[in-house]
Design an enzyme around this catalytic site. Sequence first.
Site, PDB file in Angstrom:
ATOM      1  N   HIS A  10       0.815  -1.216   0.000  1.00  0.00           N
ATOM      2  CA  HIS A  10       0.000   0.000   0.000  1.00  0.00           C
ATOM      3  C   HIS A  10       0.850   1.268   0.000  1.00  0.00           C
ATOM      4  O   HIS A  10       0.743   2.110  -0.881  1.00  0.00           O
ATOM      5  CB  HIS A  10      -0.932  -0.001   1.210  1.00  0.00           C
ATOM      6  CG  HIS A  10      -1.848  -1.176   1.259  1.00  0.00           C
ATOM      7  ND1 HIS A  10      -2.648  -1.536   0.198  1.00  0.00           N
ATOM      8  CD2 HIS A  10      -2.089  -2.091   2.226  1.00  0.00           C
ATOM      9  CE1 HIS A  10      -3.339  -2.613   0.510  1.00  0.00           C
ATOM     10  NE2 HIS A  10      -3.019  -2.973   1.736  1.00  0.00           N
ATOM     11  N   CYS A  42      -6.911  -6.811   3.637  1.00  0.00           N
ATOM     12  CA  CYS A  42      -8.172  -6.668   4.370  1.00  0.00           C
ATOM     13  C   CYS A  42      -9.326  -7.345   3.634  1.00  0.00           C
ATOM     14  O   CYS A  42     -10.417  -7.502   4.188  1.00  0.00           O
ATOM     15  CB  CYS A  42      -8.494  -5.188   4.599  1.00  0.00           C
ATOM     16  SG  CYS A  42      -8.490  -4.198   3.097  1.00  0.00           S
TER      17      CYS A  42
END
Length: 456
Positions: A10, A42
């Site tokens: 990320h 996630c």
Amino acid sequence: MKVIVIGCTHAGTAAVKTLANVNNNIDITVYEKNNNVSFLSCGIALYVGGVAKDASQLFYSSPDELKSLGATMHMEHEVLEIDTENKKVLVKDLNSGETRSDFYDKLVMTTGSWPIIPPIEGIRLGNILLSKNYNQANDIIAKTKDVNHVTVIGAGYIGVELVEAFEQNGKKVTLIDSEDRILNKYLDKEFTDIIEEELKGKDIELALQQTVTKFEGNEAGNVTKVITTKGEYETDLVILCVGFRPNTGLLKDKVDLLPNGAIKINEYMQTSDPDIYAAGDSCAVNYNPTGDKVYIPLATNAVRMGTLVGYNIAGQNVKYMGTQGTSGLHLFGLSMASTGLTELTAKANNIPYEAATIIENDRPEFMPTFEEVRLKVLYHQETREILGAQIISKADMTQMMNTLSVCIQTKMTIDELAFVDFFFQPHFNKPWNTLNQAGLAAVAKQAEKVKEPTGV
């Protein structure tokens, strides 16, 4: 100027994209151990549970996209050493085994985190899995097909999401945690009690306040039993979700770190070495509710911080505003979220607080349907500044936590919250917004404290 980015999930992906878009004259080189970038871990539970059908949709970028922006991508390459004095890195090609040196003007540490693997007897048995990256997600799916009983160790967000996914796949599930309740880092007891009742109603076995001491296996080398300080649990598969550690061994004794290894950064994302920047799960965040540097590994923090790294290396000088650790979860039809301090963390930080709790329906009772909402707002006993909040409902009211995150960041008081302008429309809410109601409850409570006796 040459910039080397180590790690590209990320924070790394955000740093590369921002650098390339803001200043395309910067030479960007990326070293990534995996063969992919930007995997949304996630989403693993959604993938395991079959909600996300196509795993490719859990990636929001690719090596090819970053190449098209001008970055030199070295996938399946591991950085072995960093020479901060001479600004060089030693890199190993994981396919060929060859090593070579490369130099940098600025270095970006976005090496992320890795699941904690506790030193428990039997931990290396087969069918004891981790849940972090794409390959592990596929491994979980493959192993789950042929098992009946899954044991999840760790009752944080990832753990409880996987519990739901396994239950919905028809598996018998046991959830083990050393704490006395689930999700204790995010929600107070009156909230976790609601979720635990939902889990028990699905015949999910909660084994709380106990620590795993041993794993036992069969002749094939696969786990068959989990032994804890309170009992023994037969199982076919174990998923370890006991937390994460920052991947920062490369910078040990080279920059300032927290005791757990998280990198300390300033407001421009620089480490104590001004030519080394850091972002994401590899570093600590500036936690606004306490003013401390805290380790809170969240994808939202990572993309913000990575973007700021890009702007600041490119010369834009954009300050990091810190975080409230805002997060949300959807579990068995319940939508919940939190921001800032809970009662547990307020007490741990010796912060004097009070709480306003509202239990109300999400919209007027004359509407065809409505759902109960539980909202709790913590505020400082003396300054009356908002410190944290939690919400849970079958209706999705979680965006209120984003609103309160802004309130914490701007140091709004609970009294001001009482009269903030929020819209009313019967399809969505009541004339007094639930947030207003929390503020009004705190104002009324304070008025009772200061009210003078009137006599008879």
